[in-house]
Design an enzyme around this catalytic site. Structure first.
Site, PDB file in Angstrom:
ATOM      1  N   ASN A  10      -8.253  -8.859   6.959  1.00 16.14           N
ATOM      2  CA  ASN A  10      -7.750  -9.005   5.587  1.00 16.14           C
ATOM      3  C   ASN A  10      -6.668 -10.080   5.615  1.00 16.14           C
ATOM      4  O   ASN A  10      -5.555  -9.834   6.070  1.00 16.14           O
ATOM      5  CB  ASN A  10      -7.187  -7.652   5.124  1.00 16.14           C
ATOM      6  CG  ASN A  10      -6.536  -7.725   3.758  1.00 16.14           C
ATOM      7  OD1 ASN A  10      -6.613  -8.748   3.070  1.00 16.14           O
ATOM      8  ND2 ASN A  10      -5.880  -6.640   3.365  1.00 16.14           N
ATOM      9  N   TRP A  11      -7.023 -11.273   5.137  1.00 13.07           N
ATOM     10  CA  TRP A  11      -6.085 -12.406   5.236  1.00 13.07           C
ATOM     11  C   TRP A  11      -4.955 -12.302   4.216  1.00 13.07           C
ATOM     12  O   TRP A  11      -4.000 -13.078   4.279  1.00 13.07           O
ATOM     13  CB  TRP A  11      -6.832 -13.731   5.054  1.00 13.07           C
ATOM     14  CG  TRP A  11      -7.834 -14.033   6.138  1.00 13.07           C
ATOM     15  CD1 TRP A  11      -8.173 -13.227   7.210  1.00 13.07           C
ATOM     16  CD2 TRP A  11      -8.619 -15.225   6.276  1.00 13.07           C
ATOM     17  NE1 TRP A  11      -9.125 -13.851   7.985  1.00 13.07           N
ATOM     18  CE2 TRP A  11      -9.415 -15.077   7.437  1.00 13.07           C
ATOM     19  CE3 TRP A  11      -8.729 -16.404   5.529  1.00 13.07           C
ATOM     20  CZ2 TRP A  11     -10.308 -16.065   7.874  1.00 13.07           C
ATOM     21  CZ3 TRP A  11      -9.615 -17.388   5.957  1.00 13.07           C
ATOM     22  CH2 TRP A  11     -10.391 -17.228   7.120  1.00 13.07           C
ATOM     23  N   LYS A  12      -5.059 -11.392   3.270  1.00 13.74           N
ATOM     24  CA  LYS A  12      -4.035 -11.241   2.224  1.00 13.74           C
ATOM     25  C   LYS A  12      -3.707 -12.609   1.602  1.00 13.74           C
ATOM     26  O   LYS A  12      -4.581 -13.452   1.490  1.00 13.74           O
ATOM     27  CB  LYS A  12      -2.803 -10.530   2.785  1.00 13.74           C
ATOM     28  CG  LYS A  12      -3.172  -9.181   3.431  1.00 13.74           C
ATOM     29  CD  LYS A  12      -1.994  -8.316   3.741  1.00 13.74           C
ATOM     30  CE  LYS A  12      -2.484  -7.032   4.410  1.00 13.74           C
ATOM     31  NZ  LYS A  12      -1.397  -6.098   4.712  1.00 13.74           N
ATOM     32  N   HIS A 100      -6.380  -1.082  -2.048  1.00 16.80           N
ATOM     33  CA  HIS A 100      -5.347  -1.354  -1.034  1.00 16.80           C
ATOM     34  C   HIS A 100      -3.986  -0.915  -1.568  1.00 16.80           C
ATOM     35  O   HIS A 100      -3.696  -1.104  -2.759  1.00 16.80           O
ATOM     36  CB  HIS A 100      -5.343  -2.849  -0.684  1.00 16.80           C
ATOM     37  CG  HIS A 100      -4.567  -3.128   0.565  1.00 16.80           C
ATOM     38  ND1 HIS A 100      -3.195  -3.129   0.579  1.00 16.80           N
ATOM     39  CD2 HIS A 100      -4.963  -3.355   1.837  1.00 16.80           C
ATOM     40  CE1 HIS A 100      -2.778  -3.358   1.828  1.00 16.80           C
ATOM     41  NE2 HIS A 100      -3.837  -3.506   2.603  1.00 16.80           N
ATOM     42  N   GLU A 102      -1.192  -2.203  -1.333  1.00 13.48           N
ATOM     43  CA  GLU A 102      -0.407  -3.280  -1.953  1.00 13.48           C
ATOM     44  C   GLU A 102      -0.812  -3.456  -3.417  1.00 13.48           C
ATOM     45  O   GLU A 102       0.028  -3.713  -4.278  1.00 13.48           O
ATOM     46  CB  GLU A 102      -0.603  -4.586  -1.147  1.00 13.48           C
ATOM     47  CG  GLU A 102       0.164  -4.508   0.169  1.00 13.48           C
ATOM     48  CD  GLU A 102      -0.407  -5.367   1.288  1.00 13.48           C
ATOM     49  OE1 GLU A 102      -1.224  -6.265   1.021  1.00 13.48           O
ATOM     50  OE2 GLU A 102      -0.022  -5.113   2.454  1.00 13.48           O
ATOM     51  N   GLU A 172      -5.478   3.834   5.657  1.00 15.39           N
ATOM     52  CA  GLU A 172      -4.343   2.971   5.976  1.00 15.39           C
ATOM     53  C   GLU A 172      -3.037   3.652   5.584  1.00 15.39           C
ATOM     54  O   GLU A 172      -2.593   3.527   4.423  1.00 15.39           O
ATOM     55  CB  GLU A 172      -4.456   1.645   5.214  1.00 15.39           C
ATOM     56  CG  GLU A 172      -5.697   0.848   5.547  1.00 15.39           C
ATOM     57  CD  GLU A 172      -5.493  -0.639   5.303  1.00 15.39           C
ATOM     58  OE1 GLU A 172      -5.704  -1.404   6.247  1.00 15.39           O
ATOM     59  OE2 GLU A 172      -5.086  -1.028   4.196  1.00 15.39           O
ATOM     60  N   GLY A 178       1.789  -3.477   8.260  1.00 16.04           N
ATOM     61  CA  GLY A 178       2.711  -4.601   8.418  1.00 16.04           C
ATOM     62  C   GLY A 178       4.040  -4.238   9.068  1.00 16.04           C
ATOM     63  O   GLY A 178       4.978  -5.031   9.051  1.00 16.04           O
ATOM     64  N   SER A 218      -1.202  -2.071  11.265  1.00 10.03           N
ATOM     65  CA  SER A 218      -0.666  -2.602  12.520  1.00 10.03           C
ATOM     66  C   SER A 218      -1.632  -2.478  13.703  1.00 10.03           C
ATOM     67  O   SER A 218      -1.205  -2.243  14.832  1.00 10.03           O
ATOM     68  CB  SER A 218       0.689  -1.968  12.849  1.00 10.03           C
ATOM     69  OG  SER A 218       1.634  -2.291  11.840  1.00 10.03           O
ATOM     70  N   GLY A 239      -4.660  -6.761   9.089  1.00  5.57           N
ATOM     71  CA  GLY A 239      -3.944  -7.811   8.379  1.00  5.57           C
ATOM     72  C   GLY A 239      -3.383  -8.826   9.361  1.00  5.57           C
ATOM     73  O   GLY A 239      -4.057  -9.767   9.771  1.00  5.57           O
ATOM     74  N   GLY A 240      -2.136  -8.615   9.770  1.00  3.43           N
ATOM     75  CA  GLY A 240      -1.395  -9.580  10.588  1.00  3.43           C
ATOM     76  C   GLY A 240      -2.162 -10.118  11.783  1.00  3.43           C
ATOM     77  O   GLY A 240      -2.212 -11.341  12.007  1.00  3.43           O
TER      78      GLY A 240
HETATM   79  P1  PGA Z   1      -1.561  -4.966   9.012  1.00  2.00           P
HETATM   80  O1  PGA Z   1      -2.297  -4.818   7.579  1.00  2.00           O
HETATM   81  O2  PGA Z   1      -2.652  -5.010  10.054  1.00  2.00           O
HETATM   82  O3  PGA Z   1      -0.804  -6.259   8.916  1.00  2.00           O
HETATM   83  O4  PGA Z   1      -0.689  -3.766   9.183  1.00  2.00           O
HETATM   84  C1  PGA Z   1      -3.380  -3.946   7.422  1.00  2.00           C
HETATM   85  C2  PGA Z   1      -3.835  -3.936   5.986  1.00  2.00           C
HETATM   86  O5  PGA Z   1      -2.985  -3.921   5.087  1.00  2.00           O
HETATM   87  O6  PGA Z   1      -5.047  -3.953   5.704  1.00  2.00           O
END
Ligand code: PGA
Length: 256
Positions: A10-12, A100, A102, A172, A178, A218, A239-240
Site C-alpha cells: 500500500n503505497w499510500k 483503511h 486512515e 490492521e 506506521g 508494521s 505500507g512503509g
Molecule cells: P505500515 O502500514 O506497514 O506502514 O504499518 C500498513 C497499512 O496501513 O496498510
C-alpha cells in the site's frame, strides 16, 4: 483448503511519477528472479496518479497485480475528486483497498459507506481488500473481538457467500500501523482466527475457510517469516516496507 498468500504493498500518498517508476522497475526486476509457482500473489497499490504508468509497466508481468487505494461506489456523476470502478477497470485493477483506518479516521468513512464500496467492487468483478482493526484504547479495554465482529458484519452486509469467498480481509490494528511496532504474530493469528469465526457464523465454515485474511501493521522483512508461519495469516498488507523495492521483494521471498 490451501489459500494462496498475498503480499500487498500500500503505497499510500507516496511516489510521484519518477519515484513510482523506479519502485515498480525494482520490484519487477526482483520478481523476475523468483519462481512463479512458489510465489504469493503480489499486489501493488499506487496512488491514482501513478496507476496508469504502473499498469502500463506491469501489463506483461503476470506475477504482479494492481490494486487501487480507494474507489467511489457510484457508477458516475457529480462527485468531484472521486474515481469510479469503471475507470479502475480500464487499468486492469484487480483489487481495491477499502475501510483503511486512515480513511475511517481522517476522512470520516462509515461502515455503511465501506459496505457500499464492497458491494459495488464485487458487482464489477473486482476484489475488495476490506480493512478492519481496533484502536489501542479498544484493545486495552478488551473489546477488540467485539469491535472487529461489528466492522466485518457491517462490511459484508448483503454480500453473497460466493462473493465473500473471493474477498480479502486485512486485519490492521491501528496502534501497529506506521509505528514500527507490529502486533505479536501469535496474537495476530488468534485475532484473525476470531475474524474467521465471524465469517463462519455469518456464512459457513466453507466460506470462512476460503476467504483470505491478511495481517497489516508494521510488517517488515524481519517479521514476515514468523507472521507467515501462523496458520490463520494469509499474507500481509504493507505500507512503509513496501516503498523500497529491496524490502518489498524480501517480503515476497518471506512468503515463499
Ligand atoms: P505500515 O502500514 O506497514 O506502514 O504499518 C500498513 C497499512 O496501513 O496498510
Amino acid at each position: 483448503m490451501a489459500r494462496r498468500p498475498i503480499i500487498a504493498g500500500n503505497w499510500k500518498m507516496h511516489n510521484n511519477k519518477a519515484q513510482a517508476k523506479e519502485l515498480i522497475d525494482g520490484i519487477m526486476y526482483g520478481v523476475s528472479q523468483l519462481d512463479a509457482s512458489k510465489m504469493p500473489e503480489v499486489v501493488v497499490a499506487p496512488t491514482y496518479t501513478a496507476l496508469w504508468q504502473v499498469y502500463d509497466l506491469i501489463k506483461n508481468e503476470p506475477k504482479i497485480a494492481l490494486s487501487a487505494q480507494n474507489v467511489n461506489p457510484n457508477p458516475s456523476g457529480a462527485y468531484t475528486g472521486e474515481v469510479s470502478l469503471d475507470m479502475l477497470a480500464d487499468f486492469n485493477v484487480k483489487f481495491v483497498i477499502i475501510g483503511h483506518s486512515e480513511r475511517r479516521q481522517m476522512f470520516g468513512e462509515t461502515d455503511e459507506f465501506i459496505n457500499q464500496k464492497a458491494v459495488a467492487i464485487l458487482e464489477k468483478g473486482l476484489i475488495p481488500i476490506i480493512c478492519c482493526g481496533e484502536t489501542l484504547e479498544q484493545r486495552e479495554a478488551g473489546v477488540t473481538d467485539a469491535h472487529l465482529e461489528e466492522q466485518i458484519t457491517k462490511a459484508l452486509k448483503g454480500i453473497s457467500a460466493d462473493d465473500v469467498k473471493k474477498s480479502v480481509i486485512a486485519y490492521e490494528p491501528i496502534w501497529a500501523i506506521g509505528t514500527g511496532k507490529s502486533c505479536d504474530a501469535v496474537e495476530a493469528n488468534r485475532t484473525i482466527g476470531e475474524i474467521r469465526k465471524v465469517v463462519a457464523k455469518l456464512y459457513s465454515a466453507d466460506v470462512a475457510d476460503a476467504i483470505r485474511i491478511l495481517y497489516g501493521g508494521s510488517v517488515k522483512p524481519s517479521t514476515i517469516v514468523e507472521q507467515m508461519a501462523q496458520p490463520e495469516i494469509d499474507g500481509g498488507l504493507i505500507g512503509g516496507a513496501s516503498l523500497q523495492a529491496d524490502s518489498f521483494v524480501d517480503l515476497i521471498k518471506g512468503a515463499m
